[in-house]
Design a protein around this motif. Structure first.
Motif, short mmCIF file in Angstrom:
data_model
loop_
_atom_site.label_atom_id
_atom_site.label_comp_id
_atom_site.label_asym_id
_atom_site.label_seq_id
_atom_site.Cartn_x
_atom_site.Cartn_y
_atom_site.Cartn_z
N LEU A 175 0.83 -1.20 0.00
CA LEU A 175 0.00 0.00 0.00
C LEU A 175 0.87 1.27 0.00
O LEU A 175 0.68 2.19 -0.79
CB LEU A 175 -0.89 -0.03 1.25
N LEU A 176 1.86 1.28 0.93
CA LEU A 176 2.68 2.49 1.11
C LEU A 176 3.62 2.74 -0.06
O LEU A 176 3.76 3.87 -0.53
CB LEU A 176 3.48 2.39 2.41
N PHE A 177 4.26 1.66 -0.55
CA PHE A 177 5.27 1.87 -1.58
C PHE A 177 4.66 2.20 -2.94
O PHE A 177 5.31 2.77 -3.80
CB PHE A 177 6.22 0.67 -1.67
N LYS A 178 3.39 1.87 -3.09
CA LYS A 178 2.72 2.24 -4.35
C LYS A 178 2.82 3.76 -4.56
O LYS A 178 3.07 4.25 -5.66
CB LYS A 178 1.25 1.80 -4.31
N ASN A 179 2.67 4.49 -3.46
CA ASN A 179 2.75 5.95 -3.54
C ASN A 179 4.14 6.41 -3.98
O ASN A 179 4.30 7.33 -4.77
CB ASN A 179 2.42 6.58 -2.18
N VAL A 180 5.13 5.76 -3.43
CA VAL A 180 6.51 6.16 -3.74
C VAL A 180 6.83 5.80 -5.19
O VAL A 180 7.52 6.54 -5.89
CB VAL A 180 7.50 5.50 -2.75
N ILE A 181 6.29 4.66 -5.62
CA ILE A 181 6.55 4.22 -7.00
C ILE A 181 5.98 5.23 -8.02
O ILE A 181 6.63 5.57 -9.00
CB ILE A 181 5.97 2.80 -7.24
N TYR A 182 4.77 5.71 -7.75
CA TYR A 182 4.24 6.67 -8.75
C TYR A 182 5.02 7.98 -8.74
O TYR A 182 5.15 8.64 -9.77
CB TYR A 182 2.72 6.84 -8.67
N VAL A 183 5.57 8.37 -7.59
CA VAL A 183 6.42 9.57 -7.59
C VAL A 183 7.67 9.32 -8.44
O VAL A 183 8.09 10.18 -9.22
CB VAL A 183 6.79 9.99 -6.14
N GLY A 184 8.22 8.10 -8.31
CA GLY A 184 9.39 7.74 -9.12
C GLY A 184 9.07 7.80 -10.61
O GLY A 184 9.84 8.32 -11.43
N ALA A 185 7.88 7.28 -10.98
CA ALA A 185 7.47 7.31 -12.38
C ALA A 185 7.32 8.74 -12.88
O ALA A 185 7.75 9.08 -13.99
CB ALA A 185 6.16 6.54 -12.54
N LEU A 186 6.73 9.59 -12.03
CA LEU A 186 6.55 10.99 -12.42
C LEU A 186 7.89 11.69 -12.59
O LEU A 186 8.02 12.61 -13.40
CB LEU A 186 5.70 11.72 -11.38
N ALA A 187 8.88 11.26 -11.80
CA ALA A 187 10.21 11.86 -11.93
C ALA A 187 10.72 11.69 -13.36
O ALA A 187 11.29 12.60 -13.95
CB ALA A 187 11.16 11.23 -10.93
N ALA A 188 10.48 10.48 -13.92
CA ALA A 188 10.91 10.25 -15.30
C ALA A 188 10.01 11.00 -16.29
O ALA A 188 10.49 11.68 -17.20
CB ALA A 188 10.87 8.74 -15.59
N LEU A 189 8.69 10.90 -16.08
CA LEU A 189 7.75 11.48 -17.04
C LEU A 189 7.86 13.01 -17.10
O LEU A 189 7.70 13.61 -18.15
CB LEU A 189 6.31 11.08 -16.67
N LEU A 190 8.10 13.62 -15.93
CA LEU A 190 8.06 15.09 -15.88
C LEU A 190 9.45 15.72 -15.75
O LEU A 190 9.56 16.93 -15.65
CB LEU A 190 7.18 15.55 -14.70
N ASN A 191 10.46 14.88 -15.65
CA ASN A 191 11.83 15.40 -15.55
C ASN A 191 12.13 16.03 -14.18
O ASN A 191 12.68 17.12 -14.10
CB ASN A 191 12.10 16.40 -16.69
N ILE A 192 11.74 15.33 -13.12
CA ILE A 192 12.09 15.80 -11.77
C ILE A 192 13.51 15.34 -11.46
O ILE A 192 13.90 14.21 -11.80
CB ILE A 192 11.12 15.21 -10.71
N ASP A 193 14.27 16.20 -10.84
CA ASP A 193 15.66 15.89 -10.46
C ASP A 193 15.66 14.72 -9.46
O ASP A 193 15.19 14.87 -8.32
CB ASP A 193 16.27 17.15 -9.83
N PHE A 194 16.16 13.57 -9.90
CA PHE A 194 16.10 12.37 -9.06
C PHE A 194 16.94 12.51 -7.80
O PHE A 194 16.60 11.99 -6.73
CB PHE A 194 16.54 11.13 -9.87
N GLN A 236 12.27 3.54 -13.45
CA GLN A 236 12.70 2.57 -14.49
C GLN A 236 11.55 2.20 -15.41
O GLN A 236 11.68 2.19 -16.62
CB GLN A 236 13.25 1.29 -13.83
N TYR A 237 10.42 1.91 -14.78
CA TYR A 237 9.29 1.47 -15.61
C TYR A 237 8.89 2.56 -16.60
O TYR A 237 8.73 2.30 -17.80
CB TYR A 237 8.07 1.08 -14.75
N ALA A 238 8.79 3.79 -16.09
CA ALA A 238 8.35 4.90 -16.95
C ALA A 238 9.37 5.16 -18.04
O ALA A 238 9.03 5.30 -19.23
CB ALA A 238 8.11 6.15 -16.12
N SER A 239 10.66 5.21 -17.66
CA SER A 239 11.65 5.59 -18.67
C SER A 239 11.85 4.51 -19.71
O SER A 239 12.21 4.79 -20.85
CB SER A 239 12.97 5.99 -18.01
#
Lengths: 626, 349
Positions: A136-155, A185-188
């Motif tokens: 449940l908890l890590f799902k939230n972190v995973i979508y933030v990671g995906a958005l980092a790739a999709l939107l170009n957030i500084d990792f 990784q998934y997003a990129s």
């Protein structure tokens, strides 16, 4: 349809289920953008519920530094199947819909004019984690990671934020960074990243933010810090959304900053009262006895405190009240914002009463106005009400940093101590106007062995605090209170007035959280040739600048977030404006923060005349379509 | 009648430990009805403060609304006083006490102010064990609005119009014991012998002290069918006499009948009690409740010190506030300064 493209300018919304830990992941997302130096304004749109209901987190990114709500949604991150149907419908044409593709998308939810990005969040979690809570908890972190790739957030920034968040619980850092990477990784590897609507650091203009080093904080915390710096020692309160975090933050900072270094004891007292009546009673008792005390509440609490506010007004006892407004009337919408306590607060309690109000617009102003509130309350010996709202109080807002001048001394007002009482040659009168400003001198209980004691009461009294039913003495006292209110005009923060770039006879007036979207709306309108001078009201009573602004404009739009145009009514009541029609109400009161687009549209429609489209809030108001 | 209080006092009037005569502890002329029980209670407060050698300016008087709440004007004119709003004196007293723990707080309330409109605040100030003396001038009716029934009116009692009260009464003393009061006394305005030492003990108690004092309303509730009349109280009162011996004074007994017990207070003073019942332990909540209940079931009113818990933690102990009064602190103690604010700002970037 082509996907929308923009750099550092979009609205992204997260559709979550409350109680699933999404708040901290969402907060990290907004803070990362903030750290990239791009103006950002996140908002929680949450239910009055603890677990299981839909909740949204809306983040506006605006390289121009517009921090108010814009309106519309460019990117929807859907993590809540419950609300998927309405979430899909809400995306602007050309926008993006990011969803959990573990299960195929319901075909009824497919729109041709938006772009779907499916990421199998649940599948990734099921594969990576065995524990249900972790899934449940890590799902939230995973979508933030995906958005980092999709939107170009500084990792790197995201990794820093994870480290800061789990300081002291270092074991959690690696798994959280891993979860970010899973999404990234998934997003990129599955999409062309970044998408056309994305972020670029160092690109921002941010002209409304200025050059200073901004901070990101909520208004309630800023008020709490203001109370710490102002020397508040007694806080009495009763839990209520959206003001509870004022006291939570006051408690947190006092534990850190107010422990006596010699004894380890507390140089403050916080009492959770049995109700708001009691909370206000405690504040008044403490202030009467020479401490600085305050309480924080919302509309329902102010209703309950009204009787005590009248007592403090009439007995002339200082008090500081923080009203973090929410949507009323009655229980209303407890987790939605509004500016609908203006009239109640201005005239709270029976009989002829008026109260000083301050209207902060940013966290920095929440802080500085809280400092001012304590000084004003003691200088004027009357309650001062800080009028915040849920939008400012509970959301992280970009703000200039908090400032405190070490030379600043508390203004304790006209208080006679033992020496002053001994030095007096004339007879002291607790309610005697010695200085001609309507403000009498007071004493603290116990100050002098034989002088300065008096009877504080909510009943009528003469200049020497003796009970009286003599009409003339009563009138003298009531008139002096009015004179004191006149004096207040010169002490409260003046309005901020801005001239339009072109000569105009029209003005716009607003306060608090309406300011950001209102400034943005006036810029939108200026581009169309509709110019407005603006005045941001920062306090009540209104001073002569307010009078003059209204006097010198033919049409003044009063923009506010309530149904009845309360600030407008207060201005009609409390200024010398003769033409009722001169003040035009521009209103929004659906509980969500007013948006720049709506303000611009309502004013545009009014100015262009005749063809007013039925935007709600407009057609119901008697004074709009004159 | 002229409302001027005679200022003449006997030149050899006795003085207390501070060199003050009793006159120093007096207040303005009472405007209550002649014969009102409340005036006897004001006189008892004056005597108690005089005998305890309290400096009047170290006392803060607080009240709500009603006949009883007017009385702080009639004693200790050298003290600050706060006549607040109806039923809300406890919260004002709480705030005042938090601001300055060094003053003596005396709250005066009535049965309407405490048992009806203020029952909530009363219950919570009891729970918090605020260090104060809380006097209820209990006459079973609303005097200032002309005699309506109050919540302490006994069932079976009749008001002046002859209406029978059929509602169950609230016994404030028993309620207070039940919800954690640390000092509960009951008395009768007509029994100065008992009332004065009880007030002295209540003021000396560290924590919340309730005195529920039956105080007949001569105008509206002093008739034959009332259970709060002078006549009735004299019949049903079962007084436990009380002596109060301030710290460092020699203990001399003025009663000798009954079972005596001595309670040493927090400040070293001693309360000496003369009980009717050997089994009754006034330091045991259950026992106190049983005794009060037992007398009530026999149509009697047990008066005296009903319950005491010594060495309890008052609100400041629970909150762990500084010994120094909060209202005496300034920027130096309270304001963290700009450098610290800079570091707070840095944490928000």
């Amino acid at each position: 349809m082509q996907p929308k493209a923009s750099v550092n300018d979009f609205v992204i919304k997260f559709a979550n289920v409350n109680g699933t830990g999404s708040a901290s992941a969402n907060g990290m997302f907004a803070k990362a953008i903030f750290r990239m130096g791009i103006p950002v304004s996140p908002r929680n749109i949450f239910p009055s519920n603890i677990q299981g209901m839909p909740t949204w987190y809306e983040v506006r990114v605006s390289e121009y530094g517009y921090l108010g709500r814009r309106g519309g949604t460019d990117i929807m991150v859907c993590v809540n199947p419950q609300s998927m149907q309405r979430d899909v419908a809400e995306v602007d044409a050309g926008g993006y819909f990011i969803y959990d593709s573990t299960k195929p998308l319901d075909l009824r939810l497919v729109r041709k004019d938006i772009h779907y990005i499916g990421i199998p969040f649940t599948e990734i979690c099921l594969r990576e984690y065995t524990d249900a809570r972790q899934r449940l908890l890590f799902k939230n972190v995973i979508y933030v990671g995906a958005l980092a790739a999709l939107l170009n957030i500084d990792f790197g920034i995201l990794k820093d934020l994870v480290s800061e968040q789990f300081k002291g619980k270092e074991k959690l850092i690696t798994p959280n960074v891993y979860a970010l990477e899973l999404g990234y990784q998934y997003a990129s590897s599955n999409f062309d990243c970044p998408v056309p609507m994305h972020l670029e650091p160092g690109h921002s203009v941010g002209k409304h933010i200025g050059d200073f080093e901004n901070i990101l904080m909520d208004g309630n915390t800023a008020i709490a810090l203001g109370a710490v710096y102002a020397g508040a020692t007694v806080a009495a309160w009763y839990p209520i959304t959206p003001s509870t975090s004022v006291i939570d933050a006051f408690d947190k900072y006092c534990r850190r900053l107010r422990i006596d270094p010699g004894t380890g004891k507390k140089n403050y007292a916080i009492v959770q009262a049995e109700d708001e009546l009691s909370a206000m009673g405690m504040v008044i008792g403490a202030c009467w006895n020479g401490a600085r005390a305050f309480t924080a509440t919302s509309g329902p609490g102010v209703s309950l405190m009204s009787e005590f506010l009248g007592l403090a007004y009439f007995a002339e006892v200082p008090a500081v009240l923080v009203d973090v407004q929410r949507a009323g009337p009655s229980t209303g919408m407890p987790t939605r914002t509004q500016q609908s306590d203006v009239l109640m607060a201005a005239y709270a309690s029976h009989g002829d009463t008026k109260h000083v109000m301050l209207f902060p617009g940013t966290p920095a102003e929440c802080f500085s106005m809280t400092l001012d509130a304590f000084d004003l309350a003691e200088r004027l010996q009357t309650p001062v009400i800080i009028m915040s709202d849920l939008e400012l109080g509970m959301n992280e807002c970009m703000s200039p940093p908090l400032e405190f001048d070490d030379e600043r001394r508390y203004d304790r007002g006209k208080v006679l101590d033992a020496d002053a009482l001994d030095d007096m040659t004339e007879r002291w009168g607790r309610y005697l106007d010695v200085d001609g400003d309507g403000i009498p001198y007071r004493t603290y209980p116990g100050a002098h062995p034989s002088k300065g004691s008096y009877f504080t009461r909510g009943s009528s009294k003469d200049e020497y605090a003796a009970y009286t039913e003599d009409g003339a003495a009563y009138v003298r006292n009531m008139d002096r209170l009015l004179k004191k209110f006149e004096t207040a005009k010169s002490l409260v923060p003046p309005p901020k007035i801005k001239q339009a770039d072109a000569e105009t006879t029209m003005g716009a007036v607003f306060f608090g959280t309406t300011a950001s979207p209102a400034y943005e709306a006036t810029e939108i309108l200026a581009k169309e040739g509709i110019h407005l001078d603006t005045m941001r009201i920062r306090s009540f009573p209104f001073n002569e600048d307010v009078e003059e602004f209204i006097e010198t404009h033919d049409r003044v739009f009063i923009i506010e977030q309530n149904r009845d145009g309360q600030m407008r009514r207060l201005m009609l009541n409390e200024t010398k404006v003769h033409m009722k029609d001169k003040l035009v109400a521009i209103l929004e009161y659906d509980g969500l923060p007013i948006t720049a687009l709506k303000i611009a549209s309502m004013i545009r429609n009014y100015v262009l005349g005749g063809n007013i489209t039925p935007i709600h809030g407009l057609e119901t108001t008697e004074d709009v379509a004159s | 009648m002229t409302y001027v209080k005679p200022m003449f006092r006997h030149p050899d009037a006795p003085v207390n430990g501070l060199g003050h005569t009793r006159q120093v502890y007096e207040g303005g002329l009472s405007t209550l009805c002649a014969g009102c029980g409340h005036d006897s209670i004001s006189a008892a407060i004056i005597d108690a403060c005089f005998e305890l050698s309290i400096e009047p300016h170290r006392v803060a008087k607080l009240s709500g609304i009603g006949c009883s709440s007017k009385t702080p004007a009639y004693f200790l004119s050298g003290s600050h006083s706060f006549n607040s709003v109806h039923g809300r004196m406890p919260s004002v007293a709480t705030g005042a006490n938090l601001a300055n723990r060094d003053l003596i707080y005396i709250g005066v309330s009535g049965d309407g102010d405490t048992a009806s409109i203020g029952l909530g605040q009363f219950s919570h100030v009891v729970r918090r064990n605020l260090n104060m003396t809380y006097l209820v001038e209990n006459n079973g009716c609303y005097g200032l609005t002309k005699g309506q029934d109050s919540a302490t009116m006994d069932s079976g009692s009749r008001n002046k119009k002859g209406d029978l009260n059929q509602y169950s009464p609230i016994d404030l003393a028993r309620l207070a014991i039940e919800i954690g009061a640390t000092f509960v006394g009951r008395s009768f305005s007509g029994d100065k012998q008992q009332l004065i030492p009880l007030i002295k003990a209540a003021i000396s108690h560290r924590g919340f002290a309730l005195l529920d004092v039956v105080s007949p309303c001569v105008t509206f509730n002093n008739h034959a069918d009332s259970t709060k009349s002078y006549e009735h109280m004299r019949q049903v009162n079962a007084p436990m006499p009380v002596d109060f011996v301030p710290m460092r004074e020699e203990i001399t007994a003025s009663y000798d009948a009954g079972n005596t017990c001595e309670v040493c207070m927090h400040d070293g003073s001693v309360v000496r009690l003369y009980k009717h019942d050997n089994d009754y332990d006034i330091e045991d909540r259950q026992s106190a409740l049983q005794a009060a209940h037992h007398y009530a079931s026999e149509g009697k009113i047990l008066t005296g010190l009903l319950y005491i818990e010594r060495d309890s933690e008052e609100l400041h102990d629970v909150l762990d506030t500084s010994r120094r009064p909060l209202n005496s602190m300034d920027e130096k103690q309270l304001c963290p300064g700009s450098r610290l604010l800079d570091s707070i700002n840095a944490g928000l970037r």
